[in-house]
Write a protein that holds these residues in place. Structure first.
Motif, PDB file in Angstrom:
ATOM      1  N   THR A  19      35.841  44.221  29.872  1.00 47.88           N
ATOM      2  CA  THR A  19      36.429  45.530  30.129  1.00 47.88           C
ATOM      3  C   THR A  19      37.434  45.366  31.255  1.00 47.88           C
ATOM      4  O   THR A  19      37.100  44.842  32.323  1.00 47.88           O
ATOM      5  N   VAL A  20      38.674  45.784  31.038  1.00 44.94           N
ATOM      6  CA  VAL A  20      39.702  45.673  32.090  1.00 44.94           C
ATOM      7  C   VAL A  20      40.025  47.052  32.661  1.00 44.94           C
ATOM      8  O   VAL A  20      40.013  47.255  33.875  1.00 44.94           O
ATOM      9  N   LEU A  21      40.317  48.005  31.783  1.00 48.09           N
ATOM     10  CA  LEU A  21      40.581  49.373  32.252  1.00 48.09           C
ATOM     11  C   LEU A  21      39.282  50.153  32.122  1.00 48.09           C
ATOM     12  O   LEU A  21      38.682  50.217  31.045  1.00 48.09           O
ATOM     13  N   GLY A  38      48.420  46.892  43.333  1.00 42.31           N
ATOM     14  CA  GLY A  38      47.034  46.444  43.393  1.00 42.31           C
ATOM     15  C   GLY A  38      46.998  44.927  43.349  1.00 42.31           C
ATOM     16  O   GLY A  38      47.988  44.284  43.013  1.00 42.31           O
ATOM     17  N   ARG A  39      45.823  44.379  43.678  1.00 41.55           N
ATOM     18  CA  ARG A  39      45.677  42.912  43.696  1.00 41.55           C
ATOM     19  C   ARG A  39      45.894  42.311  42.305  1.00 41.55           C
ATOM     20  O   ARG A  39      45.851  43.014  41.305  1.00 41.55           O
ATOM     21  N   ASN A  40      46.024  40.996  42.261  1.00 45.19           N
ATOM     22  CA  ASN A  40      46.153  40.290  40.986  1.00 45.19           C
ATOM     23  C   ASN A  40      44.914  40.529  40.127  1.00 45.19           C
ATOM     24  O   ASN A  40      43.795  40.487  40.638  1.00 45.19           O
ATOM     25  N   GLY A  41      45.160  40.774  38.851  1.00 45.05           N
ATOM     26  CA  GLY A  41      44.052  40.845  37.900  1.00 45.05           C
ATOM     27  C   GLY A  41      43.301  42.166  37.856  1.00 45.05           C
ATOM     28  O   GLY A  41      42.275  42.269  37.179  1.00 45.05           O
ATOM     29  N   VAL A  42      43.795  43.201  38.540  1.00 49.91           N
ATOM     30  CA  VAL A  42      43.061  44.480  38.542  1.00 49.91           C
ATOM     31  C   VAL A  42      43.362  45.323  37.298  1.00 49.91           C
ATOM     32  O   VAL A  42      42.738  46.363  37.094  1.00 49.91           O
ATOM     33  N   GLY A  43      44.348  44.896  36.497  1.00 51.03           N
ATOM     34  CA  GLY A  43      44.596  45.603  35.236  1.00 51.03           C
ATOM     35  C   GLY A  43      45.925  46.325  35.141  1.00 51.03           C
ATOM     36  O   GLY A  43      46.122  47.141  34.238  1.00 51.03           O
ATOM     37  N   LYS A  44      46.882  45.993  36.005  1.00 52.75           N
ATOM     38  CA  LYS A  44      48.161  46.727  36.004  1.00 52.75           C
ATOM     39  C   LYS A  44      48.943  46.477  34.701  1.00 52.75           C
ATOM     40  O   LYS A  44      49.420  47.415  34.069  1.00 52.75           O
ATOM     41  N   THR A  45      49.064  45.205  34.335  1.00 51.35           N
ATOM     42  CA  THR A  45      49.781  44.892  33.090  1.00 51.35           C
ATOM     43  C   THR A  45      49.059  45.504  31.899  1.00 51.35           C
ATOM     44  O   THR A  45      49.685  46.076  30.999  1.00 51.35           O
ATOM     45  N   THR A  46      47.746  45.411  31.901  1.00 52.15           N
ATOM     46  CA  THR A  46      46.960  45.977  30.792  1.00 52.15           C
ATOM     47  C   THR A  46      47.165  47.490  30.722  1.00 52.15           C
ATOM     48  O   THR A  46      47.238  48.063  29.627  1.00 52.15           O
ATOM     49  N   ALA A  47      47.292  48.137  31.880  1.00 55.84           N
ATOM     50  CA  ALA A  47      47.528  49.589  31.900  1.00 55.84           C
ATOM     51  C   ALA A  47      48.849  49.914  31.199  1.00 55.84           C
ATOM     52  O   ALA A  47      48.912  50.803  30.356  1.00 55.84           O
ATOM     53  N   ASP A 158      57.241  46.027  34.134  1.00 55.33           N
ATOM     54  CA  ASP A 158      56.196  45.147  34.653  1.00 55.33           C
ATOM     55  C   ASP A 158      56.807  44.054  35.535  1.00 55.33           C
ATOM     56  O   ASP A 158      57.404  43.107  35.029  1.00 55.33           O
ATOM     57  N   GLU A 159      56.640  44.204  36.824  1.00 56.42           N
ATOM     58  CA  GLU A 159      57.139  43.246  37.828  1.00 56.42           C
ATOM     59  C   GLU A 159      58.595  42.836  37.582  1.00 56.42           C
ATOM     60  O   GLU A 159      58.900  41.642  37.454  1.00 56.42           O
ATOM     61  N   PRO A 160      59.505  43.808  37.556  1.00 54.17           N
ATOM     62  CA  PRO A 160      60.914  43.471  37.288  1.00 54.17           C
ATOM     63  C   PRO A 160      61.559  42.647  38.397  1.00 54.17           C
ATOM     64  O   PRO A 160      62.594  42.022  38.161  1.00 54.17           O
ATOM     65  N   GLU A 191      54.568  46.345  40.574  1.00 49.72           N
ATOM     66  CA  GLU A 191      55.259  45.367  41.436  1.00 49.72           C
ATOM     67  C   GLU A 191      54.329  44.706  42.455  1.00 49.72           C
ATOM     68  O   GLU A 191      53.450  45.338  42.996  1.00 49.72           O
ATOM     69  N   GLN A 192      54.580  43.419  42.662  1.00 51.04           N
ATOM     70  CA  GLN A 192      53.940  42.705  43.777  1.00 51.04           C
ATOM     71  C   GLN A 192      54.774  42.870  45.043  1.00 51.04           C
ATOM     72  O   GLN A 192      54.273  42.679  46.149  1.00 51.04           O
ATOM     73  N   GLN A 193      56.062  43.186  44.863  1.00 48.08           N
ATOM     74  CA  GLN A 193      56.944  43.440  46.016  1.00 48.08           C
ATOM     75  C   GLN A 193      56.668  44.865  46.465  1.00 48.08           C
ATOM     76  O   GLN A 193      57.413  45.802  46.161  1.00 48.08           O
TER      77      GLN A 193
HETATM   78  N1  LIG Z   1      45.605  38.715  26.482  1.00 44.66           N
HETATM   79  C1  LIG Z   1      44.528  38.618  27.266  1.00 44.66           C
HETATM   80  N2  LIG Z   1      43.359  38.124  26.791  1.00 44.66           N
HETATM   81  C2  LIG Z   1      42.269  38.040  27.571  1.00 44.66           C
HETATM   82  N3  LIG Z   1      42.220  38.424  28.865  1.00 44.66           N
HETATM   83  C3  LIG Z   1      43.343  38.914  29.399  1.00 44.66           C
HETATM   84  C4  LIG Z   1      44.556  39.045  28.635  1.00 44.66           C
HETATM   85  N4  LIG Z   1      45.507  39.581  29.454  1.00 44.66           N
HETATM   86  C5  LIG Z   1      44.931  39.771  30.648  1.00 44.66           C
HETATM   87  N5  LIG Z   1      43.635  39.376  30.625  1.00 44.66           N
HETATM   88  C6  LIG Z   1      42.678  39.471  31.743  1.00 44.66           C
HETATM   89  O1  LIG Z   1      42.549  40.853  32.074  1.00 44.66           O
HETATM   90  C7  LIG Z   1      42.449  41.028  33.481  1.00 44.66           C
HETATM   91  C8  LIG Z   1      43.545  41.987  33.945  1.00 44.66           C
HETATM   92  O2  LIG Z   1      44.803  41.376  33.731  1.00 44.66           O
HETATM   93  P1  LIG Z   1      46.186  42.134  33.999  1.00 44.66           P
HETATM   94  O3  LIG Z   1      47.264  41.177  33.623  1.00 44.66           O
HETATM   95  O4  LIG Z   1      46.158  43.458  33.353  1.00 44.66           O
HETATM   96  O5  LIG Z   1      46.128  42.348  35.570  1.00 44.66           O
HETATM   97  P2  LIG Z   1      47.305  42.576  36.609  1.00 44.66           P
HETATM   98  O6  LIG Z   1      46.777  43.544  37.606  1.00 44.66           O
HETATM   99  O7  LIG Z   1      48.550  42.933  35.904  1.00 44.66           O
HETATM  100  O8  LIG Z   1      47.450  41.148  37.261  1.00 44.66           O
HETATM  101  P3  LIG Z   1      48.740  40.408  37.894  1.00 44.66           P
HETATM  102  O9  LIG Z   1      49.101  41.180  39.114  1.00 44.66           O
HETATM  103  O10 LIG Z   1      48.205  39.047  38.213  1.00 44.66           O
HETATM  104  O11 LIG Z   1      49.815  40.387  36.837  1.00 44.66           O
HETATM  105  C9  LIG Z   1      42.547  39.651  34.099  1.00 44.66           C
HETATM  106  O12 LIG Z   1      41.240  39.202  34.362  1.00 44.66           O
HETATM  107  C10 LIG Z   1      43.194  38.815  33.016  1.00 44.66           C
HETATM  108  O13 LIG Z   1      42.789  37.485  33.083  1.00 44.66           O
END
Ligand SMILES: Nc1ncnc2c1ncn2[C@@H]1O[C@H](COP(=O)(O)OP(=O)(O)OP(=O)(O)O)[C@@H](O)[C@H]1O
Length: 237
Positions: A19-21, A38-47, A158-160, A191-193
């Motif tokens: 579960t990411v979101l 937010g920190r790396n991996g918290v789900g921003k791209t997934t959002a 996403d992080e332009p 953004e990370q910036q």
């Molecule tokens: N296609 C995928 N398949 C499986 N897991 C994924 C996939 N994409 C992302 N994840 C996982 O989902 C979680 C959230 O990732 P996401 O890229 O949404 O975070 P983020 O906040 O954008 O991170 P970052 O700042 O590093 O880009 C992470 O643990 C990542 O490893």
């Protein structure tokens, strides 16, 4: 007409067993610029991908301009006015700048390319160059310009600014501001910036473990070093 462009309500999404979101909720008003940090991996791209419809929802709903788009495909959402500029920079390397832009026109006349060239004069100078001959900043301009040619009402970026030198970042941000003034477009920028994103945005949300943990006026948050250190964990200057 809904005053809100986007309403994300208690969204659940993930990959396989993960579960990411987890109860993600936030809103974007018409013409608003929202920074998502937010920190790396918290789900921003997934959002962003869930809003665009690239990642399916497991729960909750997404309303775009008052319409529930939760079950629509990414293509259908794009037709309604959602646009995504992915982190990977969506540039076809074997096509020229102009051919890349033409791919974004959809059914609009070719003359609309001038919008892209007005916003990013560097692209006009390099219109016959291959996508693989561009600098990182130029690729980002091309990626944004192509998305804009589809006339989105909400642009998800996403992080332009990733990997770009400070001067190019400023050039892009100036173009993003100009784009807002010209089109009234709503924007969500991940953004990370953080300092630059907060200077650009009007409001900001902080994500942690796939949910919003803090929300504030962007200028106010930029000065709130305690909150930034707690949830983003980086020194902001
Ligand atoms: N296609 C995928 N398949 C499986 N897991 C994924 C996939 N994409 C992302 N994840 C996982 O989902 C979680 C959230 O990732 P996401 O890229 O949404 O975070 P983020 O906040 O954008 O991170 P970052 O700042 O590093 O880009 C992470 O643990 C990542 O490893």
């Amino acid at each position: 007409m809904s005053a809100l462009m986007l309403e994300v309500k208690s969204v659940q999404a993930g990959y396989g067993p993960m579960t990411v979101l987890d109860g993600l909720s936030f809103q974007v008003a018409r013409g608003e610029r929202l920074a998502m940090i937010g920190r790396n991996g918290v789900g921003k791209t997934t959002a962003l991908r869930a809003v665009m419809g690239v990642v399916p929802l497991r729960g909750g709903s997404i309303l775009f301009a008052g319409e529930d788009v939760s079950r629509l495909s990414a293509h259908q959402r794009a037709e309604r006015g959602l646009g995504l500029v992915p982190q990977t920079r969506d540039v076809f390397p074997s096509l020229t700048v102009e051919e890349n832009l033409l791919a974004g026109l959809k059914r609009r006349p070719k003359a609309a390319l001038s919008e892209a060239y007005d916003l990013f004069p560097r692209l006009a100078e390099r219109r016959h160059n291959g996508g693989n001959q561009l600098s990182g900043g130029e690729q980002q301009m091309l990626s944004v310009a192509r998305a804009l040619l589809g006339q989105p009402r909400l642009l998800l970026m996403d992080e332009p600014l990733e990997g770009l030198a400070p001067l190019i970042r400023q050039e892009l941000l100036a173009a993003f501001r100009h784009m807002g003034q010209q089109t009234g477009i709503s924007v969500v920028i991940v953004e990370q910036q953080v300092d630059e994103a907060l200077a650009y945005a009007g409001r900001a949300v902080i994500l942690d473990h796939g949910a919003v943990v803090h929300e504030d006026d962007a200028a106010k948050l930029a000065k709130d070093t305690d909150t930034l250190e707690r949830w983003v964990g980086m020194a902001v200057h």
